[in-house]
Motif scaffolding. Structure first.
Motif, short mmCIF file in Angstrom:
data_model
loop_
_atom_site.label_atom_id
_atom_site.label_comp_id
_atom_site.label_asym_id
_atom_site.label_seq_id
_atom_site.Cartn_x
_atom_site.Cartn_y
_atom_site.Cartn_z
N ALA A 62 0.26 -35.40 -26.47
CA ALA A 62 1.11 -36.49 -26.94
C ALA A 62 0.37 -37.83 -26.91
CB ALA A 62 2.37 -36.58 -26.08
N ASP A 63 -0.92 -37.80 -26.62
CA ASP A 63 -1.80 -38.98 -26.60
C ASP A 63 -1.47 -39.93 -25.45
OD1 ASP A 63 -4.05 -40.21 -27.61
OD2 ASP A 63 -2.92 -41.55 -28.92
N ILE A 64 -0.91 -39.39 -24.37
CA ILE A 64 -0.63 -40.18 -23.18
C ILE A 64 -1.86 -40.13 -22.28
CG2 ILE A 64 0.81 -40.35 -21.11
CD1 ILE A 64 3.06 -39.05 -22.86
N THR A 65 -2.27 -41.27 -21.77
CA THR A 65 -3.47 -41.35 -20.93
C THR A 65 -3.16 -40.82 -19.54
OG1 THR A 65 -4.26 -43.30 -22.12
CG2 THR A 65 -5.20 -42.90 -19.93
N VAL A 66 -3.87 -39.76 -19.14
CA VAL A 66 -3.69 -39.14 -17.83
C VAL A 66 -4.99 -39.25 -17.04
CG1 VAL A 66 -3.12 -37.05 -16.56
CG2 VAL A 66 -1.99 -37.52 -18.74
N LEU A 67 -4.92 -39.83 -15.86
CA LEU A 67 -6.05 -39.90 -14.95
C LEU A 67 -5.82 -38.83 -13.89
CD1 LEU A 67 -6.01 -43.79 -14.51
CD2 LEU A 67 -7.20 -42.46 -16.26
N SER A 68 -6.43 -37.67 -14.09
CA SER A 68 -6.20 -36.52 -13.23
C SER A 68 -7.27 -36.43 -12.15
CB SER A 68 -6.18 -35.23 -14.06
OG SER A 68 -5.96 -34.10 -13.24
N PHE A 69 -6.84 -36.38 -10.90
CA PHE A 69 -7.74 -36.24 -9.76
C PHE A 69 -7.44 -34.92 -9.06
CE2 PHE A 69 -7.25 -40.72 -10.56
CZ PHE A 69 -8.50 -41.27 -10.33
N ASP A 70 -8.49 -34.26 -8.56
CA ASP A 70 -8.29 -33.05 -7.77
C ASP A 70 -7.88 -33.40 -6.35
OD1 ASP A 70 -8.92 -31.20 -9.77
OD2 ASP A 70 -11.07 -31.35 -9.36
N ASP A 71 -6.95 -32.64 -5.81
CA ASP A 71 -6.64 -32.76 -4.39
C ASP A 71 -7.87 -32.34 -3.59
OD1 ASP A 71 -5.28 -33.09 -2.00
OD2 ASP A 71 -4.29 -31.13 -2.12
N ARG A 72 -7.93 -32.82 -2.36
CA ARG A 72 -9.08 -32.53 -1.50
C ARG A 72 -8.83 -31.27 -0.66
NH1 ARG A 72 -8.21 -38.15 1.22
NH2 ARG A 72 -6.12 -37.33 0.84
N HIS A 306 0.65 -49.76 -14.51
CA HIS A 306 1.10 -50.95 -15.23
C HIS A 306 0.03 -52.04 -15.22
CE1 HIS A 306 5.37 -49.64 -15.52
NE2 HIS A 306 5.09 -49.00 -14.41
N LEU A 307 -1.07 -51.79 -14.55
CA LEU A 307 -2.13 -52.79 -14.45
C LEU A 307 -2.79 -53.03 -15.81
CD1 LEU A 307 -3.88 -51.30 -11.28
CD2 LEU A 307 -2.34 -53.26 -11.31
N PRO A 308 -3.14 -54.27 -16.12
CA PRO A 308 -3.88 -54.53 -17.38
C PRO A 308 -5.27 -53.90 -17.31
CG PRO A 308 -2.93 -56.57 -16.46
CD PRO A 308 -2.80 -55.51 -15.42
N LEU A 309 -5.68 -53.30 -18.41
CA LEU A 309 -7.02 -52.71 -18.50
C LEU A 309 -8.06 -53.83 -18.58
CD1 LEU A 309 -8.22 -49.81 -18.73
CD2 LEU A 309 -8.23 -50.15 -21.20
N LYS A 310 -9.17 -53.67 -17.90
CA LYS A 310 -10.24 -54.67 -17.97
C LYS A 310 -10.82 -54.73 -19.38
CE LYS A 310 -11.93 -54.85 -13.20
NZ LYS A 310 -13.08 -54.61 -12.29
N PRO A 311 -11.22 -55.89 -19.84
CA PRO A 311 -11.82 -56.01 -21.17
C PRO A 311 -13.02 -55.08 -21.32
CG PRO A 311 -11.37 -58.18 -20.27
CD PRO A 311 -11.12 -57.20 -19.16
N GLY A 312 -12.99 -54.27 -22.34
CA GLY A 312 -14.09 -53.36 -22.61
C GLY A 312 -14.06 -52.07 -21.82
N ALA A 313 -13.13 -51.95 -20.85
CA ALA A 313 -13.06 -50.76 -20.02
C ALA A 313 -12.25 -49.67 -20.72
CB ALA A 313 -12.43 -51.08 -18.67
N THR A 314 -12.58 -48.44 -20.41
CA THR A 314 -11.79 -47.29 -20.86
C THR A 314 -11.29 -46.54 -19.64
OG1 THR A 314 -13.78 -45.94 -21.03
CG2 THR A 314 -13.03 -47.04 -23.03
N PRO A 315 -10.07 -46.00 -19.68
CA PRO A 315 -9.53 -45.29 -18.52
C PRO A 315 -10.38 -44.09 -18.13
CG PRO A 315 -7.81 -45.75 -20.12
CD PRO A 315 -9.11 -46.07 -20.79
#
Length: 315
Positions: A62-72, A306-315
């Motif tokens: 659905a083009d939603i940005t997901v930042l997926s981290f593995d549990d430890r 909800h944080l603003p993305l830094k200029p030039g940064a990609t998630p």
């Protein structure tokens, strides 16, 4: 240019489970959680990981940005899949850390995730409420609080995991007006997290009004109506199917999607479904295993960014 309304997260932090299971330290206050019924540990985890992976795939489709981290592997965190309880982010660049009731949930807080967000987003300050744990006072993030970011209001139902002193301190610090109330399930027990019986999107506010004592209903309902949102009233039966545990999120183009479990979506009647469809794209997901053994659902699995993305940064 970011066209996402302030209410909607434009990215999600999610944690792929490694030690998923029914948590004996939380089941006492979570009436929606069931014991593991003797399921083998690996079977428990395989099913949870499959539902998680399918959910992430559907969100990305659905083009939603997901930042997926593995549990430890260490420490063991049976509820790591629910990162929304230990931190929240806000449009003004604030990240807040929260005090958790269960001792085995306190180790879910991860500096590496905070560092990642700081590297990619305009993170102006980190506010740490976790020291309240030392006094056995708790407030479990966006499980305990449902934020109306647009109007600067935080809603919370009082429970062992959501205590008045910490709630009002968080509201004062983060700059929100606090509305605190009680909410009880069909058996008369306090509902452990507010986001089980209430969610707020850009144009819809859903809640189980019948769970709130009559003398407190007017304040909550009047405040939600004043926001200009359409009100979607949920029944206790629908709350039992996690219809209160939805989250409206935005894709990069600003299009809204309401994420929920398949069980939650199926519990809604046709008019309720049409209301959601008129405002956003519904995204129902199969989460039966996770819901049954953890007592949480789709919204709990997503920590909204909800944080603003830094200029030039990609998630």
């Amino acid at each position: 240019m970011n066209t996402t309304p302030a209410q909607l997260p434009h990215a999600l932090v999610m944690i792929r489970p490694r030690s998923f299971g029914s948590n004996p330290q939380t089941i006492g206050s979570n009436t929606y959680q069931q014991t593991d019924e003797g399921l083998a540990e690996e079977e428990m985890n395989e099913q949870a990981r499959k539902e998680y992976d399918d959910m992430v795939a559907a969100l990305k489709k659905a083009d939603i940005t997901v930042l997926s981290f593995d549990d430890r592997t260490d420490p063991v965190c049976p509820d790591a899949i629910f990162p929304n309880n230990w931190f929240s982010t806000h449009p003004d660049g604030t990240l807040a850390l929260y005090p958790m009731m269960a001792k085995n949930r306190r180790t879910e807080r991860r500096q590496d995730i905070v560092d990642y967000l700081e590297a990619h987003y305009e993170l102006k300050q980190v506010v740490n409420f976790a020291p309240f744990e030392k006094g056995s006072r708790f407030l479990e993030g966006t499980g305990s609080m449902v934020f109306d970011h647009t109007h600067g209001i935080a809603y919370a139902c009082r429970s062992p995991r959501t205590q008045q002193e910490v709630f009002y301190k968080a509201c004062e610090t983060l700059g929100y007006k606090g509305i605190l109330f009680e909410a009880r399930d069909e058996g008369g027990r306090l509902i452990y997290h507010t986001n089980v019986m209430m969610w707020i999107g850009s144009n819809i506010a859903a809640l189980c009004l019948e769970a709130i004592p009559e003398k407190q209903r007017n304040e909550v309902l009047t405040s939600l109506e004043a926001s200009g949102r359409e009100i979607l009233l949920l029944t206790q039966k629908q709350v039992n199917s996690f219809a209160g545990n939805m989250l409206e999120v935005s894709d990069p183009e600003g299009s809204p999607h309401v994420v929920m479990s398949a069980a939650a979506w199926a519990s809604l009647d046709s008019k309720q479904q049409e209301l959601i469809k008129s405002q956003a794209h519904p995204l129902p997901l199969s989460l039966d295993h996770i819901e049954k053994y953890s007592g949480g659902s789709a919204r709990c699995m997503m920590a909204g960014i909800h944080l603003p993305l830094k200029p030039g940064a990609t998630p």
